[in-house]
Design a protein around this motif. Structure first.
Motif, PDB file in Angstrom:
ATOM      1  N   MET A   1       0.833  -1.205   0.000  1.00  0.00           N
ATOM      2  CA  MET A   1       0.000   0.000   0.000  1.00  0.00           C
ATOM      3  C   MET A   1       0.868   1.255   0.000  1.00  0.00           C
ATOM      4  O   MET A   1       0.534   2.238  -0.650  1.00  0.00           O
ATOM      5  N   GLN A   2       1.970   1.187   0.724  1.00  0.00           N
ATOM      6  CA  GLN A   2       2.875   2.336   0.833  1.00  0.00           C
ATOM      7  C   GLN A   2       3.473   2.677  -0.534  1.00  0.00           C
ATOM      8  O   GLN A   2       3.673   3.846  -0.855  1.00  0.00           O
ATOM      9  N   ARG A   3       3.735   1.652  -1.356  1.00  0.00           N
ATOM     10  CA  ARG A   3       4.307   1.886  -2.686  1.00  0.00           C
ATOM     11  C   ARG A   3       3.325   2.631  -3.585  1.00  0.00           C
ATOM     12  O   ARG A   3       3.723   3.487  -4.380  1.00  0.00           O
ATOM     13  N   ILE A   4       2.043   2.320  -3.450  1.00  0.00           N
ATOM     14  CA  ILE A   4       1.018   2.989  -4.259  1.00  0.00           C
ATOM     15  C   ILE A   4       0.935   4.467  -3.879  1.00  0.00           C
ATOM     16  O   ILE A   4       0.884   5.344  -4.748  1.00  0.00           O
ATOM     17  N   VAL A   5       0.946   4.747  -2.583  1.00  0.00           N
ATOM     18  CA  VAL A   5       0.890   6.131  -2.099  1.00  0.00           C
ATOM     19  C   VAL A   5       2.115   6.900  -2.595  1.00  0.00           C
ATOM     20  O   VAL A   5       2.009   8.029  -3.090  1.00  0.00           O
ATOM     21  N   LYS A   6       3.300   6.274  -2.512  1.00  0.00           N
ATOM     22  CA  LYS A   6       4.530   6.907  -2.972  1.00  0.00           C
ATOM     23  C   LYS A   6       4.452   7.182  -4.475  1.00  0.00           C
ATOM     24  O   LYS A   6       4.855   8.250  -4.947  1.00  0.00           O
ATOM     25  N   PHE A   7       3.923   6.225  -5.221  1.00  0.00           N
ATOM     26  CA  PHE A   7       3.787   6.387  -6.670  1.00  0.00           C
ATOM     27  C   PHE A   7       2.938   7.612  -6.999  1.00  0.00           C
ATOM     28  O   PHE A   7       3.325   8.447  -7.818  1.00  0.00           O
ATOM     29  N   PHE A   8       1.782   7.747  -6.359  1.00  0.00           N
ATOM     30  CA  PHE A   8       0.896   8.874  -6.644  1.00  0.00           C
ATOM     31  C   PHE A   8       1.485  10.208  -6.189  1.00  0.00           C
ATOM     32  O   PHE A   8       1.268  11.239  -6.823  1.00  0.00           O
ATOM     33  N   ARG A   9       2.260  10.205  -5.115  1.00  0.00           N
ATOM     34  CA  ARG A   9       2.953  11.427  -4.699  1.00  0.00           C
ATOM     35  C   ARG A   9       3.960  11.855  -5.763  1.00  0.00           C
ATOM     36  O   ARG A   9       4.060  13.024  -6.111  1.00  0.00           O
ATOM     37  N   GLU A  10       4.704  10.889  -6.291  1.00  0.00           N
ATOM     38  CA  GLU A  10       5.691  11.193  -7.331  1.00  0.00           C
ATOM     39  C   GLU A  10       5.007  11.648  -8.616  1.00  0.00           C
ATOM     40  O   GLU A  10       5.510  12.541  -9.298  1.00  0.00           O
ATOM     41  N   VAL A  11       3.864  11.051  -8.934  1.00  0.00           N
ATOM     42  CA  VAL A  11       3.106  11.484 -10.105  1.00  0.00           C
ATOM     43  C   VAL A  11       2.682  12.938  -9.936  1.00  0.00           C
ATOM     44  O   VAL A  11       2.828  13.756 -10.857  1.00  0.00           O
ATOM     45  N   GLY A  12       2.189  13.293  -8.772  1.00  0.00           N
ATOM     46  CA  GLY A  12       1.789  14.676  -8.489  1.00  0.00           C
ATOM     47  C   GLY A  12       2.957  15.630  -8.605  1.00  0.00           C
ATOM     48  O   GLY A  12       2.832  16.723  -9.181  1.00  0.00           O
ATOM     49  N   ARG A  13       4.110  15.231  -8.100  1.00  0.00           N
ATOM     50  CA  ARG A  13       5.310  16.061  -8.195  1.00  0.00           C
ATOM     51  C   ARG A  13       5.719  16.291  -9.651  1.00  0.00           C
ATOM     52  O   ARG A  13       6.061  17.391 -10.046  1.00  0.00           O
ATOM     53  N   GLU A  14       5.683  15.239 -10.447  1.00  0.00           N
ATOM     54  CA  GLU A  14       6.047  15.352 -11.863  1.00  0.00           C
ATOM     55  C   GLU A  14       5.032  16.190 -12.650  1.00  0.00           C
ATOM     56  O   GLU A  14       5.399  16.929 -13.547  1.00  0.00           O
ATOM     57  N   MET A  15       3.762  16.062 -12.308  1.00  0.00           N
ATOM     58  CA  MET A  15       2.727  16.821 -13.019  1.00  0.00           C
ATOM     59  C   MET A  15       2.877  18.327 -12.790  1.00  0.00           C
ATOM     60  O   MET A  15       2.525  19.120 -13.652  1.00  0.00           O
ATOM     61  N   ARG A  16       3.409  18.723 -11.651  1.00  0.00           N
ATOM     62  CA  ARG A  16       3.638  20.145 -11.397  1.00  0.00           C
ATOM     63  C   ARG A  16       4.765  20.688 -12.272  1.00  0.00           C
ATOM     64  O   ARG A  16       4.842  21.883 -12.527  1.00  0.00           O
ATOM     65  N   LYS A  17       5.642  19.815 -12.765  1.00  0.00           N
ATOM     66  CA  LYS A  17       6.758  20.231 -13.620  1.00  0.00           C
ATOM     67  C   LYS A  17       6.335  20.391 -15.083  1.00  0.00           C
ATOM     68  O   LYS A  17       7.072  20.981 -15.863  1.00  0.00           O
ATOM     69  N   VAL A  18       5.175  19.870 -15.434  1.00  0.00           N
ATOM     70  CA  VAL A  18       4.720  19.898 -16.825  1.00  0.00           C
ATOM     71  C   VAL A  18       4.434  21.325 -17.262  1.00  0.00           C
ATOM     72  O   VAL A  18       3.838  22.109 -16.528  1.00  0.00           O
ATOM     73  N   SER A  19       4.852  21.652 -18.481  1.00  0.00           N
ATOM     74  CA  SER A  19       4.578  22.969 -19.051  1.00  0.00           C
ATOM     75  C   SER A  19       3.285  22.874 -19.859  1.00  0.00           C
ATOM     76  O   SER A  19       3.286  22.355 -20.981  1.00  0.00           O
TER      77      SER A  19
END
Length: 60
Positions: A1-19
């Motif tokens: 479960m922790q891996r899924i939460v980490k994955f979505f946090r990283e997805v959110g971080r990357e989406m903020r970098k999108v132009s």
């Protein structure tokens, strides 16, 4: 479960970098795509009609 939460946090971080495109850019891209699709649709419809008529002439 922790891996899924980490994955979505990283997805959110990357989406903020999108132009993301601005509204005007998006409008221009949309108009370009629609014009291109319309042009090629008409082009291939005319070509198809021409080939169909040519085949009808040959077969008659």
């Amino acid at each position: 479960m922790q891996r899924i939460v980490k994955f979505f946090r990283e997805v959110g971080r990357e989406m903020r970098k999108v132009s993301w495109p601005k509204r005007k850019e998006l409008t221009n891209y949309t108009v370009t795509v629609l014009a291109t699709v319309t042009f090629f649709s008409l082009f291939f419809a005319v070509i198809d009609l021409g080939i169909s008529e040519l085949i009808r002439l040959i077969l008659e």
